[in-house]
Design an enzyme around this catalytic site. Structure first.
Site, mmCIF file in Angstrom:
data_model
loop_
_atom_site.group_PDB
_atom_site.id
_atom_site.type_symbol
_atom_site.label_atom_id
_atom_site.label_comp_id
_atom_site.label_asym_id
_atom_site.label_seq_id
_atom_site.Cartn_x
_atom_site.Cartn_y
_atom_site.Cartn_z
ATOM 1 N N HIS A 208 0.825 -1.205 0.000
ATOM 2 C CA HIS A 208 0.000 0.000 0.000
ATOM 3 C C HIS A 208 0.864 1.262 0.000
ATOM 4 O O HIS A 208 1.205 1.793 1.056
ATOM 5 C CB HIS A 208 -0.915 -0.002 1.222
ATOM 6 C CG HIS A 208 -1.886 -1.145 1.230
ATOM 7 N ND1 HIS A 208 -1.503 -2.440 1.529
ATOM 8 C CD2 HIS A 208 -3.220 -1.200 0.967
ATOM 9 C CE1 HIS A 208 -2.569 -3.241 1.446
ATOM 10 N NE2 HIS A 208 -3.615 -2.516 1.120
ATOM 11 N N HIS B 296 -4.072 3.773 -3.407
ATOM 12 C CA HIS B 296 -4.157 3.222 -2.052
ATOM 13 C C HIS B 296 -3.406 1.907 -1.895
ATOM 14 O O HIS B 296 -2.532 1.786 -1.036
ATOM 15 C CB HIS B 296 -5.636 3.021 -1.659
ATOM 16 C CG HIS B 296 -5.840 2.186 -0.437
ATOM 17 N ND1 HIS B 296 -5.750 2.693 0.832
ATOM 18 C CD2 HIS B 296 -6.109 0.861 -0.288
ATOM 19 C CE1 HIS B 296 -5.966 1.729 1.710
ATOM 20 N NE2 HIS B 296 -6.190 0.609 1.058
ATOM 21 N N SER C 21 -24.420 -10.328 36.261
ATOM 22 C CA SER C 21 -24.811 -11.665 35.814
ATOM 23 C C SER C 21 -23.631 -12.613 35.729
ATOM 24 O O SER C 21 -23.757 -13.790 36.040
ATOM 25 C CB SER C 21 -25.472 -11.573 34.430
ATOM 26 O OG SER C 21 -26.673 -10.836 34.511
ATOM 27 N N GLU D 219 -18.842 -4.646 23.967
ATOM 28 C CA GLU D 219 -18.123 -5.921 24.062
ATOM 29 C C GLU D 219 -16.842 -5.923 23.245
ATOM 30 O O GLU D 219 -15.793 -6.417 23.697
ATOM 31 C CB GLU D 219 -19.020 -7.074 23.576
ATOM 32 C CG GLU D 219 -20.303 -7.281 24.375
ATOM 33 C CD GLU D 219 -21.456 -6.432 23.874
ATOM 34 O OE1 GLU D 219 -21.247 -5.613 22.935
ATOM 35 O OE2 GLU D 219 -22.564 -6.576 24.413
ATOM 36 N N HIS E 262 -30.069 -15.093 23.180
ATOM 37 C CA HIS E 262 -29.100 -15.109 24.275
ATOM 38 C C HIS E 262 -28.559 -16.501 24.582
ATOM 39 O O HIS E 262 -27.855 -16.679 25.568
ATOM 40 C CB HIS E 262 -29.739 -14.508 25.540
ATOM 41 C CG HIS E 262 -29.864 -13.016 25.500
ATOM 42 N ND1 HIS E 262 -30.510 -12.354 24.483
ATOM 43 C CD2 HIS E 262 -29.386 -12.045 26.328
ATOM 44 C CE1 HIS E 262 -30.464 -11.045 24.705
ATOM 45 N NE2 HIS E 262 -29.772 -10.832 25.807
#
Lengths: 657, 657
Positions: B23, B256, B375, B401, B463
């Site tokens: 690149h 690029h 939990s 997360e 879940h």
């Protein structure tokens, strides 16, 4: 009005108490905004819940499912009071998080945070494109809003951040997000994990930002929605609420996700609620009947007349739209045979040519990539989609893989458009949570993922997929295609476009592949088929996919020529479809009595399903290497000679033992 | 100065041309800012590249690897001119994207966009905590900056968006990001996919925002960095550059990611460059020798004296820090045996108790969750980490997360801290791209993922993990533990903390599990071991993990009692560690001549490795169901009786055949 809101609350907390499981906090905090939206704005017909020009509603905060179920019940959707009583019970239509394929009136499956908003962006985008393509002055058949209720958690998720950037860029002004801003998360107050200025953040992304200071004030919420509808930008309405409003522990994390238990009496007292559990006052049914159901039926009736007028005056367009909405793509693969290359060609090139042709044949085909169209060759037609070019079918997602996948889910759910998303296979990792929702929602989106093995070469291990094959094949309800050449690539697209309830992944190469003598467009539907050798009584059966099928044939030829071993080669473009074939087909094809080996340039994880556990799986179980791709393959000793030797040695071992 | 910058450029584009891959765009556009950073600010000692108080540098735009390699070479790191010539060649230390475990001076593996910035947030966080814990007025031993060079693509990624929100919240003012703002992406100009106001977006997240209008102006860049260092917030410096500056196609996507080829002469002419390929003028070496190497060596020498003084005056702290940096956690699991429950207990509870105790025993242990500590029960000690409490070891990530996992990678890379990240197992999907980098970088981060099967219950299929087991087990260099009770949970933590180059995932239950009679802390290291039955000559061997081990024992007992079938039960808490045992151990344990069946409450995908392809794998291969967990298991018929019957039927089939 108060009684209606109170009913929503009480149905919710009663259902949660009965299930002894659920999230009362959002029910008590967000009931007024949900009520305002449903009775004063949302246009839906509970009797025709799949009406494509209804207003769409996404409860991004899916843990508040029972809030939605209560609203659907009161509004007259096919969800009765027993369904509410069965909240969170096996095979009920009222599961813990809303599931669109299961429950009338649930537009999107939500629960995995962040994806609700991104999916809503897809719904809103679909509306703009369908409006641009089909609306006439006389018949504006597409003209609906997309509403969302979300929580703090949604806004923290990266996928939401990606999606709002695109929604602002695309000026999706009929997207209206109500943000249940209650300052509370599961673990802590929100300010423990966040101090961002939400208003400024959205304004930076070219959104309209409105603020409602009292989330219990229906009029204030109503005024904000009215204002939002007039905006030329998407709108975030931050509605200040109190989580678990009325409960002893209101305004704290404790009320987020645990049933109220006996504390339900505190609510009853505050609301002066004297009805029995699951009892709904008649005047509340009446309120919803007039303000949601009848209003919706009237709107739908008018729309239907308009739609019929449209179809009558524009029969060709009407047919086109109908095909698009119902997914009728009865094209003949024969019509694309002229694209077959005469020499070796990468399947990404074949895929690009097929997609371009299909874009001509199927006006609903829309898609693009996360800034990798130049590499994946997957690009939609009619220019880049933008404010100025709402008909553009090429979606320039920028480097936002996850939002791309979630937005495409929304486009597909909407019906009328047929979305594909493309990127490098290794970055399926970024899309995984949305691919899972494609499967769970049973929608036929298509993922076109190129650079599908270590043969990527120089970009090295960060860009070379290994375990992604197992990651996707192990996911329920997903067809993973790895075509071996042009014919199989065409077969993969044809099959994917005929599949109604399962998403498809099509894995394509960066490097050139020879056209196989016996590859077959139609046989792709079988998942696996013979491409070399005799039908039966073979010593060895080689299973291969994609770029390794031609290699397997070379191995077979060498085994036959040098060692007089009788070999069959099976191309296995789609395991999942093979599994759907009957035992006879599988047994005949796979010849359980032969020595079975697999050849695939990725993890061998899972291949023992077909080869048993004897270890004859040729693949790559470590991260790759940066180098010209032939050198990378040699580095791993992945060549015809080594595979031939390994099979011969193994066979002799067996014979000896 | 000009000559030095030109050298960086020429080395880069020559290497790319030689490799015929790479690149050049970023090399030509960002060389001046990289030069400014290295020669005027970055404090590194090329002779001691792992000095923990060096300034850390993350090339988030990892595709610009050769820019970094050129700088490392010129600065005197152990990367010679032949390494540059071998750019993108197999087994070189100059792969297509930078790999920190491979190349001296490369701090972070980058390439998958967005993660570089998030990982840098982890590095910056580590500095603040180590400074708070160990710095004294006299000995400020932790006092370094973390620098990043990123591109537009990084900023579009959701994980970056999550991470900047946290960096601003945490006021990580020694984090300085140089944004190579060249308006060009791979597919298009940036404005085709984005119209966000970047400055306002960062300001909304509590960042300091600076603008450099001429990316070729070293002084302007220098001044901005000087200013950034004085900020009390993290800083984004937007540096306007021209991609591929000097090439014919400068300022366009074409420059690029494709080698310049013959167009390299255009650059040579513009720069008036008359040296041979890979020739470096002596004055350039001198420039870097003085301004990077000697400057760094001097700073390191001073620091070393300070560090020695610190250790002398604070021997206990010095020892603690040494243990932390080198990962010496020689704790005795016996010391935690008192935590063993006397009745059935969820492994998430056991895990929480173990983690709490370990937090006392290991001062470097730090971690938290994506708003699910309540939990998962996984929580760091000493309060929530914040501006006011830099010593806090509980990281409140919010619902982010992916950033959590990427930030933890940075914390771990830094050394001195021992990070864990927790969440629901199903949301491993959101973290997958960062888990992959943990494995690729060979760093021992720990993932604590609870709610590990459909026994989640009421939250339903969104879940309930199914395929996540195969997703992680198929990933190279990752130990996936699924402990069966307290003992095995303790064994998993003990093993994970003794592992230096492999990340660990510990999967724990929401539901209670009985303590097994023969579970064994130490045997977890073997990956699998016998927990029930005779050593050999069994008719059936049952393989099970986690919550299904006790079920397998019940199956075994019933088979023995009712059918007089001799059964062994093997608990398999970690497949990967079993694979490392010798053949003798495996053969003795698994008894190839017995009928082998697996029992695990997730996908059966992959189990055939141990059970062969006869189909005796008890698991769940569809999405789950919302309901009380016992009902969900019954719905799937996943119970002792059905498994017993299936095994009996299967056995008789075999006997008959």
């Amino acid at each position: 009005m108060k009684k209606s809101i109170d009913t929503i609350k009480m149905l919710g907390v009663e259902a949660i108490n009965k299930a002894n499981s659920g999230h009362p906090g959002i029910v008590l905090g967000a009931a007024p905004m949900a009520y305002t939206l449903f009775t004063r704005h949302l246009v839906v017909n509970p009797q025709v819940d799949k009406w494509t020009n209804r207003d769409w509603f996404v409860l991004a905060a899916g843990h508040g499912s029972v809030l939605l179920y209560s609203l659907l019940h009161l509004s007259g959707f096919d969800l009765n009071i027993d369904d509410l009583r069965n909240f969170r019970q096996v095979v009920s239509i009222t599961p813990g998080h809303p599931e669109s394929h299961l429950t009338p009136g649930v537009d999107v499956t939500t629960g995995p945070l962040g994806q609700g908003i991104a999916t809503a962006v897809g719904l809103a985008l679909a509306e703009t494109q369908l409006a641009a393509k089909y609306n006439t002055k006389k018949y504006p058949i597409y003209n609906h809003y997309t509403y969302v209720i979300c929580g703090d958690g949604d806004l923290q998720e990266g996928v939401t951040q990606e999606a709002i950037s695109l929604a602002g860029h695309w000026k999706l002004n009929k997207l209206i997000v109500l943000f249940d801003s209650n300052d509370v998360q599961l673990d802590n107050m929100v300010n423990v994990a966040q101090s961002e200025n939400i208003g400024n953040r959205f304004k930076a992304a070219n959104w309209n930002y409105l603020f409602v200071k009292d989330g219990n004030d229906v009029e204030e919420i109503d005024q904000a929605i009215i204002k939002a509808k007039k905006s030329d930008k998407p709108t975030l309405i931050e509605v200040k609420t109190i989580i678990g409003y009325g409960a002893t522990k209101q305004g704290t994390p404790a009320v987020h996700g645990a049933p109220l238990g006996a504390d339900i009496d505190t609510i009853r007292k505050m609301l002066k609620w004297n009805y029995k559990p699951f009892e709904v006052p008649n005047e509340v049914y009446d309120d919803f009947d007039v303000n949601v159901k009848q209003r919706g039926i009237n709107k739908h009736d008018k729309w239907l007349k308009m739609y019929q007028g449209f179809c009558k005056e524009n029969p060709a367009l009407g047919k086109e739209l109908d095909d698009a909405v119902y997914g009728n793509f009865n094209f003949n693969p024969q019509d694309l045979r002229d694209l077959k290359p005469i020499k070796a060609q990468a399947t990404r090139i074949s895929s690009g040519a097929i997609l371009d042709r299909l874009s001509n044949m199927i006006p609903s085909l829309i898609g693009g990539s996360a800034d990798l169209s130049g590499s994946t060759k997957a690009k939609g037609a009619d220019g880049v989609y933008s404010v100025e070019n709402r008909k553009g079918r090429n979606l320039a997602y920028g480097v936002r893989e996850f939002a791309m996948a979630a937005i495409n889910n929304g486009i597909c759910l909407h019906r009328g458009l047929t979305p594909f998303a493309s990127g490098f296979f290794v970055f399926a990792d970024y899309m995984k949570p949305a691919i899972r929702l494609s499967s769970l929602m049973e929608i036929p989106v298509i993922y076109v993922l190129s650079h599908d093995s270590i043969a990527v070469g120089g970009d090295g291990p960060t860009h070379q997929p290994i375990e992604q094959l197992a990651m996707l094949r192990s996911q329920p309800n997903l067809n993973v295609f790895r075509p071996a050449d042009f014919n199989e690539t065409l077969g993969a697209y044809h099959t994917a476009l005929q599949t109604k309830h399962t998403p498809s992944v099509i894995l394509i190469t960066r490097q050139d592949l020879p056209e196989l003598e016996h590859s077959n467009v139609e046989m792709v539907k079988k998942g696996a088929y013979q491409v070399y050798g005799e039908d039966n009584n073979n010593d060895v059966v080689l299973l291969a996919t994609g770029s390794e099928v031609s290699m397997a044939i070379a191995v077979a030829q060498k085994l036959e020529h040098d060692k007089k071993i009788k070999v069959k080669v099976v191309s296995m473009p789609c395991w999942e479809l093979l599994e759907q074939q009957d035992a006879e087909y599988k047994t005949k094809l796979l010849e359980p009595n032969a020595l079975i080996a697999s050849i695939e340039l990725g993890t061998t994880f899972g291949w023992e399903r077909y080869t048993s556990n004897k270890g004859l799986n040729f693949g790559i179980n470590t991260f790759g290497q940066s180098g010209p791709f032939q050198d990378v393959l040699e580095y791993f000793g992945f060549n015809v000679e080594n595979i031939v030797n390994a099979i011969v040695n193994f066979k002799y071992q067996i014979i000896k033992s």
